[in-house]
Design an enzyme around this catalytic site. Sequence first.
Site, PDB file in Angstrom:
ATOM      1  N   PRO A   9      40.880  40.202  37.361  1.00 31.37           N
ATOM      2  CA  PRO A   9      40.023  41.383  37.449  1.00 31.37           C
ATOM      3  C   PRO A   9      40.589  42.502  38.321  1.00 31.37           C
ATOM      4  O   PRO A   9      41.160  42.246  39.391  1.00 31.37           O
ATOM      5  CB  PRO A   9      38.736  40.835  38.078  1.00 31.37           C
ATOM      6  N   ASN A  10      40.407  43.705  37.834  1.00 30.70           N
ATOM      7  CA  ASN A  10      40.743  44.962  38.527  1.00 30.70           C
ATOM      8  C   ASN A  10      42.238  45.269  38.589  1.00 30.70           C
ATOM      9  O   ASN A  10      42.622  46.357  39.029  1.00 30.70           O
ATOM     10  CB  ASN A  10      40.151  44.995  39.951  1.00 30.70           C
ATOM     11  N   ARG A  17      44.305  52.194  42.136  1.00 28.13           N
ATOM     12  CA  ARG A  17      43.438  51.429  43.025  1.00 28.13           C
ATOM     13  C   ARG A  17      44.095  51.172  44.384  1.00 28.13           C
ATOM     14  O   ARG A  17      45.183  50.593  44.438  1.00 28.13           O
ATOM     15  CB  ARG A  17      43.185  50.087  42.323  1.00 28.13           C
ATOM     16  N   TYR A  22      47.924  48.039  47.406  1.00 25.85           N
ATOM     17  CA  TYR A  22      48.495  47.391  46.214  1.00 25.85           C
ATOM     18  C   TYR A  22      49.727  48.089  45.651  1.00 25.85           C
ATOM     19  O   TYR A  22      50.338  47.581  44.709  1.00 25.85           O
ATOM     20  CB  TYR A  22      47.414  47.277  45.126  1.00 25.85           C
ATOM     21  N   ASN A  73      48.170  36.258  39.008  1.00 28.20           N
ATOM     22  CA  ASN A  73      47.476  36.925  40.109  1.00 28.20           C
ATOM     23  C   ASN A  73      46.004  36.920  39.702  1.00 28.20           C
ATOM     24  O   ASN A  73      45.593  37.701  38.853  1.00 28.20           O
ATOM     25  CB  ASN A  73      47.969  38.360  40.306  1.00 28.20           C
ATOM     26  N   ALA A  76      40.319  38.851  42.643  1.00 28.15           N
ATOM     27  CA  ALA A  76      39.295  38.271  43.528  1.00 28.15           C
ATOM     28  C   ALA A  76      38.872  36.868  43.092  1.00 28.15           C
ATOM     29  O   ALA A  76      38.303  36.118  43.896  1.00 28.15           O
ATOM     30  CB  ALA A  76      38.083  39.202  43.604  1.00 28.15           C
ATOM     31  N   ASP A  86      39.955  25.117  37.208  1.00 23.04           N
ATOM     32  CA  ASP A  86      39.910  23.965  36.302  1.00 23.04           C
ATOM     33  C   ASP A  86      40.802  24.183  35.076  1.00 23.04           C
ATOM     34  O   ASP A  86      41.489  23.256  34.633  1.00 23.04           O
ATOM     35  CB  ASP A  86      38.467  23.696  35.844  1.00 23.04           C
ATOM     36  N   GLU A  97      51.189  31.308  42.058  1.00 23.38           N
ATOM     37  CA  GLU A  97      50.127  32.275  42.377  1.00 23.38           C
ATOM     38  C   GLU A  97      50.768  33.458  43.100  1.00 23.38           C
ATOM     39  O   GLU A  97      51.523  33.261  44.059  1.00 23.38           O
ATOM     40  CB  GLU A  97      49.115  31.556  43.278  1.00 23.38           C
ATOM     41  N   HIS A  99      50.175  37.367  44.871  1.00 20.67           N
ATOM     42  CA  HIS A  99      49.308  38.443  45.352  1.00 20.67           C
ATOM     43  C   HIS A  99      50.173  39.593  45.817  1.00 20.67           C
ATOM     44  O   HIS A  99      51.165  39.377  46.529  1.00 20.67           O
ATOM     45  CB  HIS A  99      48.428  37.966  46.517  1.00 20.67           C
ATOM     46  N   LEU A 100      49.790  40.789  45.423  1.00 19.54           N
ATOM     47  CA  LEU A 100      50.527  41.978  45.854  1.00 19.54           C
ATOM     48  C   LEU A 100      50.400  42.142  47.365  1.00 19.54           C
ATOM     49  O   LEU A 100      51.377  42.401  48.070  1.00 19.54           O
ATOM     50  CB  LEU A 100      49.962  43.211  45.140  1.00 19.54           C
ATOM     51  N   ARG A 106      44.215  40.157  55.739  1.00 16.18           N
ATOM     52  CA  ARG A 106      43.119  41.021  55.334  1.00 16.18           C
ATOM     53  C   ARG A 106      41.769  40.426  55.777  1.00 16.18           C
ATOM     54  O   ARG A 106      41.724  39.690  56.744  1.00 16.18           O
ATOM     55  CB  ARG A 106      43.210  41.251  53.826  1.00 16.18           C
TER      56      ARG A 106
HETATM   57  C1  DQA Z   1      44.932  40.435  45.160  1.00 16.11           C
HETATM   58  C2  DQA Z   1      44.146  40.094  46.429  1.00 16.11           C
HETATM   59  C3  DQA Z   1      42.699  39.817  46.103  1.00 16.11           C
HETATM   60  O1  DQA Z   1      41.978  39.525  47.295  1.00 16.11           O
HETATM   61  C4  DQA Z   1      42.048  41.009  45.445  1.00 16.11           C
HETATM   62  O2  DQA Z   1      40.714  40.730  45.110  1.00 16.11           O
HETATM   63  C5  DQA Z   1      42.824  41.501  44.277  1.00 16.11           C
HETATM   64  C6  DQA Z   1      44.280  41.537  44.362  1.00 16.11           C
HETATM   65  C7  DQA Z   1      46.382  40.888  45.467  1.00 16.11           C
HETATM   66  O3  DQA Z   1      47.154  40.974  44.525  1.00 16.11           O
HETATM   67  O4  DQA Z   1      46.701  41.179  46.615  1.00 16.11           O
HETATM   68  O5  DQA Z   1      42.258  41.928  43.278  1.00 16.11           O
HETATM   69  O6  DQA Z   1      45.017  39.258  44.355  1.00 16.11           O
END
Ligand code: DQA
Length: 148
Positions: A9-10, A17, A22, A73, A76, A86, A97, A99-100, A106
Site C-alpha cells: 500500500p501507498n 509521497r 522515501y 516491500n 504499512a 501467511d 523484505e 524498506h526504503l 522511526r
Molecule cells: C516502508 C515503511 C513502512 O512503515 C511504511 O508504512 C511504508 C513504507 C518503507 O519502505 O520504508 O509504506 O515500508
Amino acid sequence: MKILVIHGPNLNMLGKREKAIYGEKTLHEINALLEKEGQTLNVELVTFQSNHEGELIDFIQKQADSAHGIIINPGALTHYGFSLLDALADSKLPVIEVHLSNIYRREEWRTSSVIAPVAKGQISGLGWRGYIAALRALADELKGEASP
Ligand code: DQA
C-alpha cells in the site's frame, strides 16, 4: 529464474509521497532500475503493486508455483499484515523484505515487522538501492553462487 517484486500500500505514490523519507524516485523508475538489473543477472522479474492486502495475497497465490523467490516491500502491512505473512509462508519461497526508510529509526510502531519471521533477510534504510541489493543477493543465492 523468476523473481516476484511486490510493493504494498501507498508505494504507488513514491516520488510524491514524503520525499524526505522515501526519496525522489517513482515506483515506475524503481521498477525500471530493477528490470535493468534483472536483465544483467538474467533473471525474469514480475512486478506488482496493490493498496489491498487481498490483492497482494491473490498475486502471491497465483504466481508462487512458477516463481523462485520474492522481494517485497509490504508498506504499512509490514506492521500488521498477518494474512500477507501467511501467504508468504505458504508460498515456501525465499523472501527478502525491503524498506526504503530505516524502520528502526522511526515511530515505535514501525519498528516491528510481522513479516520478518518468514523473511530470509531484510534491507531497511538504503532507499531504492535496497531493492537492487535484494535482487543481487537473492539471484546469487538462487544460482548457488553465494558463500554461506
Ligand atoms: C516502508 C515503511 C513502512 O512503515 C511504511 O508504512 C511504508 C513504507 C518503507 O519502505 O520504508 O509504506 O515500508
